[in-house]
Design a protein around this motif. Structure first.
Motif, PDB file in Angstrom:
ATOM      1  N   ILE A  12       0.710  -1.223   0.193  1.00  0.00           N
ATOM      2  CA  ILE A  12      -0.143  -0.052  -0.108  1.00  0.00           C
ATOM      3  C   ILE A  12       0.863   1.263   0.058  1.00  0.00           C
ATOM      4  CG2 ILE A  12      -1.779   1.364   1.328  1.00  0.00           C
ATOM      5  CD1 ILE A  12      -2.842  -1.695   2.349  1.00  0.00           C
ATOM      6  N   VAL A  13       1.900   1.242   0.693  1.00  0.00           N
ATOM      7  CA  VAL A  13       2.936   2.415   1.034  1.00  0.00           C
ATOM      8  C   VAL A  13       3.446   2.527  -0.551  1.00  0.00           C
ATOM      9  CG1 VAL A  13       4.959   3.271   2.005  1.00  0.00           C
ATOM     10  CG2 VAL A  13       3.221   2.288   3.242  1.00  0.00           C
ATOM     11  N   ALA A  14       4.156   1.824  -1.185  1.00  0.00           N
ATOM     12  CA  ALA A  14       4.798   1.678  -2.306  1.00  0.00           C
ATOM     13  C   ALA A  14       3.749   2.228  -3.658  1.00  0.00           C
ATOM     14  CB  ALA A  14       5.511   0.420  -2.740  1.00  0.00           C
ATOM     15  N   GLY A  15       2.550   1.679  -3.464  1.00  0.00           N
ATOM     16  CA  GLY A  15       1.661   2.041  -4.478  1.00  0.00           C
ATOM     17  C   GLY A  15       1.421   3.414  -4.357  1.00  0.00           C
ATOM     18  N   ALA A  16       1.124   3.896  -3.024  1.00  0.00           N
ATOM     19  CA  ALA A  16       0.782   5.339  -2.708  1.00  0.00           C
ATOM     20  C   ALA A  16       1.797   6.166  -3.473  1.00  0.00           C
ATOM     21  CB  ALA A  16       0.560   5.529  -1.285  1.00  0.00           C
ATOM     22  N   ALA A  17       2.906   5.779  -3.130  1.00  0.00           N
ATOM     23  CA  ALA A  17       3.988   6.772  -3.356  1.00  0.00           C
ATOM     24  C   ALA A  17       4.292   6.676  -4.873  1.00  0.00           C
ATOM     25  CB  ALA A  17       5.521   6.096  -3.059  1.00  0.00           C
TER      26      ALA A  17
END
Length: 196
Positions: A12-17
């Motif tokens: 989720i964090v990587a996708g948000a970035a």
């Protein structure tokens, strides 16, 4: 987009970035961020109960930390090697995304914050810039650059590269980054010139 095999929170964090680097923060809802990461919306709220700002802050820290790790490693070979790695990283992101993605740290930095507060994602962006500048300045000082000049040159490198990334996306060519690269290398070489 993040790898499907990554743990849910990390994905989720990587996708948000990635989504922030493409659309900016204001154009991305928590639902869009979860969808882009391939994660259920419920998981997103589970990991980020404070919502979009919490996720955006983590995404900026994730992106900033990834760049910091690359710089720290590559700067061991000197400031020019670090600069080249910094440029190669951004070149890869811009080219691989067909000029759709840039820097999520920059994307958060240029959006208007609420009038009554400084959002945590913007604070995280400032911290990322400080880290990158600090590493570059330290490498320049270690190679003999004047300490004051090293600080200014480090800020110039980060600002120039971030601006060049935006220009590359707008112009759909890597020419601005190439032009900035040549000038920055010359400036670094000049700052490291030592009398015989």
């Amino acid at each position: 987009m993040a790898k499907a095999s990554a743990p849910s929170r990390d994905r989720i964090v990587a996708g948000a970035a990635d989504l922030i680097s493409r659309r900016g923060l204001n154009a991305a809802s928590i639902r869009n961020l979860a969808k882009h990461a391939g994660a259920p919306l419920g998981s997103t709220y589970h990991y980020f109960p404070e919502g979009k700002q919490q996720l955006a802050t983590e995404a900026v820290r994730y992106a900033g930390g990834a760049v910091t790790r690359i710089l720290r490693k590559e700067l061991r070979a000197g400031p020019v090697a670090g600069l080249r790695a910094f440029l190669a990283l951004w070149r890869g992101i811009v080219v691989d995304s067909d000029f759709r993605a840039g820097c999520p740290v920059l994307a958060v930095s240029v959006e208007e914050p609420p009038a009554d507060e400084i959002p945590p994602a913007l604070i995280a962006a400032a911290e990322a810039y400080e880290d990158w500048e600090g590493l570059l300045a330290e490498a320049l000082r270690d190679q003999g650059a004047d300490p004051e000049q090293a600080r200014g040159l480090a800020a110039l490198v980060v600002a120039s590269v971030e601006g060049a990334i935006a220009m590359c996306r707008a112009k759909r060519t890597m020419r601005p980054l190439d032009q900035v690269a040549r000038q920055l290398e010359a400036l670094i070489d000049g700052a490291l010139d030592r009398p015989a």
